[in-house]
Design a protein around this motif. Structure first.
Motif, mmCIF file in Angstrom:
data_model
loop_
_atom_site.group_PDB
_atom_site.id
_atom_site.type_symbol
_atom_site.label_atom_id
_atom_site.label_comp_id
_atom_site.label_asym_id
_atom_site.label_seq_id
_atom_site.Cartn_x
_atom_site.Cartn_y
_atom_site.Cartn_z
ATOM 1 N N ALA A 1 0.114 4.481 -7.763
ATOM 2 C CA ALA A 1 0.837 5.043 -8.810
ATOM 3 C C ALA A 1 1.890 6.078 -8.337
ATOM 4 C CB ALA A 1 -0.327 5.672 -9.985
ATOM 5 N N ALA A 2 1.678 6.790 -7.319
ATOM 6 C CA ALA A 2 2.419 7.827 -6.424
ATOM 7 C C ALA A 2 3.935 7.279 -6.525
ATOM 8 C CB ALA A 2 1.818 8.458 -5.400
ATOM 9 N N TYR A 3 4.131 5.925 -6.336
ATOM 10 C CA TYR A 3 5.092 5.425 -5.957
ATOM 11 C C TYR A 3 5.845 4.679 -7.027
ATOM 12 C CZ TYR A 3 3.700 5.812 -1.114
ATOM 13 O OH TYR A 3 2.891 6.463 0.043
ATOM 14 N N SER A 4 5.492 4.701 -8.187
ATOM 15 C CA SER A 4 5.966 4.090 -9.651
ATOM 16 C C SER A 4 7.386 4.351 -9.768
ATOM 17 C CB SER A 4 5.120 4.083 -10.658
ATOM 18 O OG SER A 4 4.768 5.482 -11.085
ATOM 19 N N ALA A 5 7.658 5.797 -9.644
ATOM 20 C CA ALA A 5 9.211 6.042 -9.787
ATOM 21 C C ALA A 5 9.994 5.661 -8.860
ATOM 22 C CB ALA A 5 9.180 7.572 -10.088
ATOM 23 N N GLU A 6 9.841 5.520 -7.733
ATOM 24 C CA GLU A 6 10.514 4.904 -6.851
ATOM 25 C C GLU A 6 10.970 3.478 -7.017
ATOM 26 O OE1 GLU A 6 10.167 6.205 -2.620
ATOM 27 O OE2 GLU A 6 8.808 7.635 -3.168
ATOM 28 N N LEU B 1 11.087 -12.899 -7.557
ATOM 29 C CA LEU B 1 11.205 -11.902 -8.306
ATOM 30 C C LEU B 1 9.762 -11.738 -8.688
ATOM 31 C CD1 LEU B 1 12.323 -9.244 -9.445
ATOM 32 C CD2 LEU B 1 13.324 -10.801 -11.343
ATOM 33 N N GLU B 2 9.226 -12.671 -9.495
ATOM 34 C CA GLU B 2 7.924 -12.631 -10.075
ATOM 35 C C GLU B 2 6.615 -12.498 -9.142
ATOM 36 O OE1 GLU B 2 5.196 -12.265 -12.900
ATOM 37 O OE2 GLU B 2 7.326 -12.300 -13.093
ATOM 38 N N LEU B 3 6.928 -12.955 -8.066
ATOM 39 C CA LEU B 3 5.880 -12.576 -6.957
ATOM 40 C C LEU B 3 6.027 -11.207 -6.501
ATOM 41 C CD1 LEU B 3 3.528 -13.491 -4.918
ATOM 42 C CD2 LEU B 3 5.597 -14.271 -3.479
ATOM 43 N N PHE B 4 7.139 -10.735 -6.424
ATOM 44 C CA PHE B 4 7.444 -9.215 -5.728
ATOM 45 C C PHE B 4 6.804 -8.394 -6.942
ATOM 46 C CE2 PHE B 4 10.559 -5.674 -5.968
ATOM 47 C CZ PHE B 4 10.312 -5.205 -4.712
ATOM 48 N N ARG B 5 7.187 -8.502 -8.322
ATOM 49 C CA ARG B 5 6.734 -7.686 -9.155
ATOM 50 C C ARG B 5 5.337 -7.658 -9.504
ATOM 51 N NH1 ARG B 5 11.258 -8.590 -13.990
ATOM 52 N NH2 ARG B 5 10.378 -10.762 -13.730
ATOM 53 N N ARG B 6 4.605 -8.882 -9.406
ATOM 54 C CA ARG B 6 3.162 -8.841 -9.527
ATOM 55 C C ARG B 6 2.379 -8.309 -8.353
ATOM 56 N NH1 ARG B 6 3.142 -14.112 -10.074
ATOM 57 N NH2 ARG B 6 2.484 -14.509 -8.086
ATOM 58 N N ASN B 7 3.055 -8.476 -7.297
ATOM 59 C CA ASN B 7 2.162 -7.896 -5.993
ATOM 60 C C ASN B 7 2.510 -6.362 -6.257
ATOM 61 O OD1 ASN B 7 1.589 -10.506 -5.228
ATOM 62 N ND2 ASN B 7 2.461 -10.259 -3.114
ATOM 63 N N ALA B 8 3.500 -5.919 -6.453
ATOM 64 C CA ALA B 8 3.592 -4.139 -6.400
ATOM 65 C C ALA B 8 2.793 -3.732 -7.677
ATOM 66 C CB ALA B 8 5.182 -4.136 -6.849
ATOM 67 N N THR B 9 2.862 -4.466 -8.652
ATOM 68 C CA THR B 9 2.101 -3.900 -9.890
ATOM 69 C C THR B 9 0.546 -3.874 -9.770
ATOM 70 O OG1 THR B 9 3.764 -4.899 -11.791
ATOM 71 C CG2 THR B 9 1.780 -4.317 -12.275
ATOM 72 N N ALA C 1 10.642 1.867 -9.785
ATOM 73 C CA ALA C 1 11.528 1.834 -10.931
ATOM 74 C C ALA C 1 12.878 1.946 -10.543
ATOM 75 C CB ALA C 1 11.019 2.778 -11.967
ATOM 76 N N LYS C 2 13.141 2.922 -9.682
ATOM 77 C CA LYS C 2 14.666 3.106 -9.200
ATOM 78 C C LYS C 2 15.253 1.861 -8.481
ATOM 79 C CE LYS C 2 14.426 8.259 -8.889
ATOM 80 N NZ LYS C 2 14.371 9.327 -7.882
ATOM 81 N N PHE C 3 14.343 1.060 -7.778
ATOM 82 C CA PHE C 3 14.695 -0.113 -7.034
ATOM 83 C C PHE C 3 14.874 -1.125 -7.856
ATOM 84 C CE2 PHE C 3 13.462 -3.945 -4.847
ATOM 85 C CZ PHE C 3 14.259 -4.010 -3.748
ATOM 86 N N LEU C 4 14.068 -1.070 -8.864
ATOM 87 C CA LEU C 4 14.145 -2.233 -10.096
ATOM 88 C C LEU C 4 15.773 -1.937 -10.484
ATOM 89 C CD1 LEU C 4 10.923 -2.806 -11.590
ATOM 90 C CD2 LEU C 4 11.819 -4.427 -9.772
ATOM 91 N N SER D 1 0.847 -1.160 0.070
ATOM 92 C CA SER D 1 0.124 -0.156 0.039
ATOM 93 C C SER D 1 0.953 1.266 -0.031
ATOM 94 C CB SER D 1 -1.030 -0.106 1.300
ATOM 95 O OG SER D 1 -0.163 0.013 2.359
ATOM 96 N N SER D 2 2.108 0.839 0.341
ATOM 97 C CA SER D 2 3.099 2.382 0.254
ATOM 98 C C SER D 2 4.388 1.704 -0.210
ATOM 99 C CB SER D 2 3.144 2.945 1.666
ATOM 100 O OG SER D 2 3.432 2.094 2.760
ATOM 101 N N TRP D 3 5.498 2.660 -0.326
ATOM 102 C CA TRP D 3 6.498 2.498 -0.469
ATOM 103 C C TRP D 3 7.689 3.111 0.351
ATOM 104 C CZ3 TRP D 3 8.940 -1.327 -3.495
ATOM 105 C CH2 TRP D 3 10.060 -1.208 -3.794
ATOM 106 N N PRO D 4 8.621 2.756 0.864
ATOM 107 C CA PRO D 4 9.383 1.325 0.480
ATOM 108 C C PRO D 4 8.512 0.188 1.541
ATOM 109 C CG PRO D 4 11.003 2.405 1.856
ATOM 110 C CD PRO D 4 9.857 3.538 1.603
ATOM 111 N N PRO D 5 8.416 -1.107 1.273
ATOM 112 C CA PRO D 5 8.049 -2.038 2.068
ATOM 113 C C PRO D 5 9.300 -2.289 3.238
ATOM 114 C CG PRO D 5 8.812 -3.091 0.210
ATOM 115 C CD PRO D 5 8.611 -1.486 0.029
ATOM 116 N N THR D 6 9.148 -2.809 4.385
ATOM 117 C CA THR D 6 10.330 -2.815 5.373
ATOM 118 C C THR D 6 10.548 -4.142 5.620
ATOM 119 O OG1 THR D 6 8.917 -2.504 7.186
ATOM 120 C CG2 THR D 6 9.902 -0.210 6.147
ATOM 121 N N LEU D 7 11.990 -4.238 6.014
ATOM 122 C CA LEU D 7 12.548 -5.697 6.720
ATOM 123 C C LEU D 7 12.347 -5.539 8.222
ATOM 124 C CD1 LEU D 7 15.860 -5.670 4.761
ATOM 125 C CD2 LEU D 7 13.858 -6.857 4.126
#
Length: 275
Positions: free
Chosen positions: A238-243, A225-233, A245-248, A52-58
């Motif tokens: 949308a407000a976090y899409s640029a951040e 990686l696929e699970l990560f991208r799918r859940n994020a997508t 992308a930088k992470f990827l 729901s927000s970025w970044p997720p945390t450890l």
């Protein structure tokens, strides 16, 4: 007695050892200043459940759900570590999960924590869990707790102690990754034939959550990686899409997963410290 206690006296009594230490100390110091700490994600499904927000945390361990291993929680309680987020200095342990994140020294700012020159879970033992870090002579649970407490290094100074440890126990210094220590420690850990690299790898622990946006570089298995991208997508606003992308862009294998994710992380770390 911890591995670096009274080390000056032990070096003084062995001229070859002392000479090796003096030769390696400057290079060990440079490695210690730069080396990344690595977290291998233990439970991707839980980690990826909320975008729901970025970044997720450890997050630190949590004994109220299945995200944390029972041995880890028992170790923390027995050794008075508190609940922690775990990292290794320069090493990645594939059994821990399918994604590895490497963080530079600046990521340690504003954290409380502690460090030991071994994996605390491997040192721990009780009636159910057997230790996988062996000592000579063998020590019981009470003695192991005392040893862990005596070996504790404050987070703020661990890199200086790490430099000393490298210079004392590794010749060549690359042995930290591809070999084993070349001299004995007082408790018979480093040269014990049943011990592997977790017995001499520095374990770094944060008491607070740690955002993955601070990552230097990372790598993952294809399915994680696929699970990560799918859940994020699907869930990330949308407000976090640029951040995002930088992470990827910080992936070592852009857009692709690999079974060699831990080896690639370690090799990149070694490249950056010229080893």
């Amino acid at each position: 007695m911890p591995a670096l206690d009274k080390i000056e006296n032990r070096l003084h009594d062995n001229l070859d050892w002392h000479a090796s230490y003096n030769t390696n100390l400057a290079s060990a110091g440079k490695i210690a200043e730069q080396i990344q700490i690595v977290h291998v994600l233990g439970n991707p499904s839980t980690f990826f459940s909320n975008f729901s927000s970025w970044p997720p945390t450890l997050s630190p361990t949590d004994d109220t759900n299945a995200r944390s291993r029972p041995r880890t929680v028992k170790t923390e309680d027995a050794f008075n570590l508190g609940r922690c987020v775990y990292f290794y200095a320069g090493r990645a342990f594939p059994v821990s999960g399918g994604m590895a994140f490497a963080f530079s020294p600046v990521a340690e700012a504003n954290h409380e924590g502690s460090v030991t020159p071994f994996d605390t879970g491997g040192l721990y033992c009780d009636d159910f869990f057997k230790p996988y870090i062996h000592m000579t002579p063998s020590k019981d649970a009470h003695s192991r707790k005392a040893f862990c407490q005596a070996s504790m290094i404050p987070l703020a100074i661990w890199r200086k102690r790490f430099a000393d440890f490298l210079a004392v126990y590794f010749s060549p210094l690359a042995g930290y990754w591809e070999g084993r220590p070349w001299k004995p420690d007082p408790d018979g850990i480093l040269l014990h034939p049943q011990n592997t690299w977790q017995a001499w790898t520095f374990e770094v622990r944060f008491q607070e959550p740690h955002g993955i946006s601070k990552v230097d570089f990372w790598c993952a298995k294809e399915d994680d990686l696929e699970l990560f991208r799918r859940n994020a997508t699907n869930a990330l606003p949308a407000a976090y899409s640029a951040e995002f992308a930088k992470f990827l862009d910080r992936m070592l294998t852009p857009g692709q997963g690999t079974l060699n994710y831990c080896n690639l992380i370690e090799q990149e770390i070694r490249n950056r410290v010229s080893l």
